[in-house]
Motif scaffolding. Structure first.
Motif, short mmCIF file in Angstrom:
data_model
loop_
_atom_site.label_atom_id
_atom_site.label_comp_id
_atom_site.label_asym_id
_atom_site.label_seq_id
_atom_site.Cartn_x
_atom_site.Cartn_y
_atom_site.Cartn_z
N LEU A 179 0.97 -1.35 0.04
CA LEU A 179 -0.08 -0.12 -0.05
C LEU A 179 1.03 1.19 -0.06
O LEU A 179 1.93 1.01 0.34
CB LEU A 179 -1.00 -0.19 1.10
N HIS A 214 -6.19 1.18 13.60
CA HIS A 214 -7.34 0.41 13.26
C HIS A 214 -7.55 -0.57 14.52
O HIS A 214 -8.65 -0.99 14.81
CB HIS A 214 -7.49 -0.16 12.09
N PRO A 263 -7.48 -3.00 -0.15
CA PRO A 263 -7.56 -1.57 -0.15
C PRO A 263 -6.81 -0.92 -1.07
O PRO A 263 -5.87 -1.05 -1.51
CB PRO A 263 -7.24 -1.31 1.69
N SER A 264 -7.20 0.66 -1.19
CA SER A 264 -6.37 1.32 -2.01
C SER A 264 -5.52 2.06 -1.16
O SER A 264 -4.41 2.51 -1.81
CB SER A 264 -7.46 2.25 -2.73
N ASN A 265 -5.74 2.19 0.08
CA ASN A 265 -4.78 2.92 0.94
C ASN A 265 -4.81 2.60 2.30
O ASN A 265 -5.88 1.70 2.36
CB ASN A 265 -4.53 4.60 0.57
N ASP A 309 -5.94 4.24 4.83
CA ASP A 309 -7.02 4.74 5.49
C ASP A 309 -8.30 4.36 4.87
O ASP A 309 -9.54 4.52 5.35
CB ASP A 309 -7.12 6.27 5.18
N ASP A 310 -8.11 3.42 3.91
CA ASP A 310 -9.38 2.83 3.29
C ASP A 310 -10.41 2.01 4.20
O ASP A 310 -9.62 1.24 5.13
CB ASP A 310 -9.00 1.82 2.05
N GLU A 311 -11.47 2.06 4.24
CA GLU A 311 -12.40 1.08 5.23
C GLU A 311 -11.92 -0.33 5.17
O GLU A 311 -12.11 -1.02 5.96
CB GLU A 311 -13.78 1.19 5.12
N ALA A 312 -11.68 -0.88 3.86
CA ALA A 312 -11.38 -2.26 3.49
C ALA A 312 -10.06 -2.76 4.22
O ALA A 312 -10.03 -3.71 4.75
CB ALA A 312 -10.96 -2.39 2.09
N ARG A 371 -9.19 -1.23 7.17
CA ARG A 371 -9.55 -1.22 8.61
C ARG A 371 -10.35 -2.50 8.87
O ARG A 371 -9.82 -2.97 9.87
CB ARG A 371 -10.41 0.01 9.08
#
Length: 198
Positions: free
Chosen positions: A61, A75, A156-158, A160-163, A165
């Motif tokens: 990431l 997280h 996730p894309s980054n 901070d992405d909810e995925a 987390r």
């Protein structure tokens, strides 16, 4: 009355969204040297006077391992049911730094999950496969694994992405499950999808 209804609808919508996302993440137990109560007792000791050290390795990431570690610690804090354990990416902040969590991104399946705690470099991550992005976690002490778990879900894309987390929280909840006992036949074989276990 209308205001209360609106607040309830908003809360229900947020809960349903979280439930749908959680349903996209599957978790699996791994190696376990301790029963579930033992895992939580060691965690309580490690988190008693300071946050527990957590690091991410082989992150693909943006920001690499450093950014992923900081985000994962954030997280993970508050993610374990029935525990107030906090986590940090800075080992100097952990009073019991000999107890720590390691998370690896897309660990090759040929590598045993206990290798997370060996304090040796891991092989490079494999590309995300049909099962999506994998986050493997180990609760370690002195280079030995006390328990491991794996979470799989959408990439996730980054950090901070909810995925991301959801993956971190799923892996942590499986690393320190709230169940008092598990059937020995299920040890290392249980798979969770959201809140359901198969």
């Amino acid at each position: 009355m209308q205001k209360n209804f609106g607040m309830r609808a908003t809360a229900l919508s947020a809960l349903m969204t979280a439930g749908l996302l959680a349903g996209c993440v599957t978790t699996q137990t791994g190696y376990s040297q301790l029963d579930n109560e033992g895992k939580r007792e060691y965690l309580a000791y490690a988190a008693a006077e300071s946050p527990v050290y957590l690091r991410v390795v082989n992150s693909s990431l943006p920001g690499g391992d450093a950014a992923a570690s900081v985000a994962a610690a954030r997280h993970a804090t508050g993610s374990i049911f029935g525990s107030t354990a906090a986590f940090t990416a800075n080992p100097a902040e952990a009073k019991h730094a000999d107890y720590y969590v390691v998370m690896a991104v897309n660990l090759p399946v040929s590598v045993p999950t206990t290798a997370l705690c060996d304090d040796k470099p891991l092989p490079p991550p494999v590309p995300a496969g049909a099962d999506g992005f994998r986050l493997t976690a180990g609760f370690c002490t002195g280079g030995a694994a006390l328990s491991t778990s794996t979470a799989r879900g959408p990439a996730p894309s980054n950090v901070d992405d909810e995925a991301f987390r959801a993956l971190v929280r799923g892996a942590m909840q499986e690393l320190f499950p709230i169940e008092r006992e598990r059937d020995p036949d299920e040890q290392g074989n249980g798979i969770r999808i959201g809140m359901f276990k198969f």
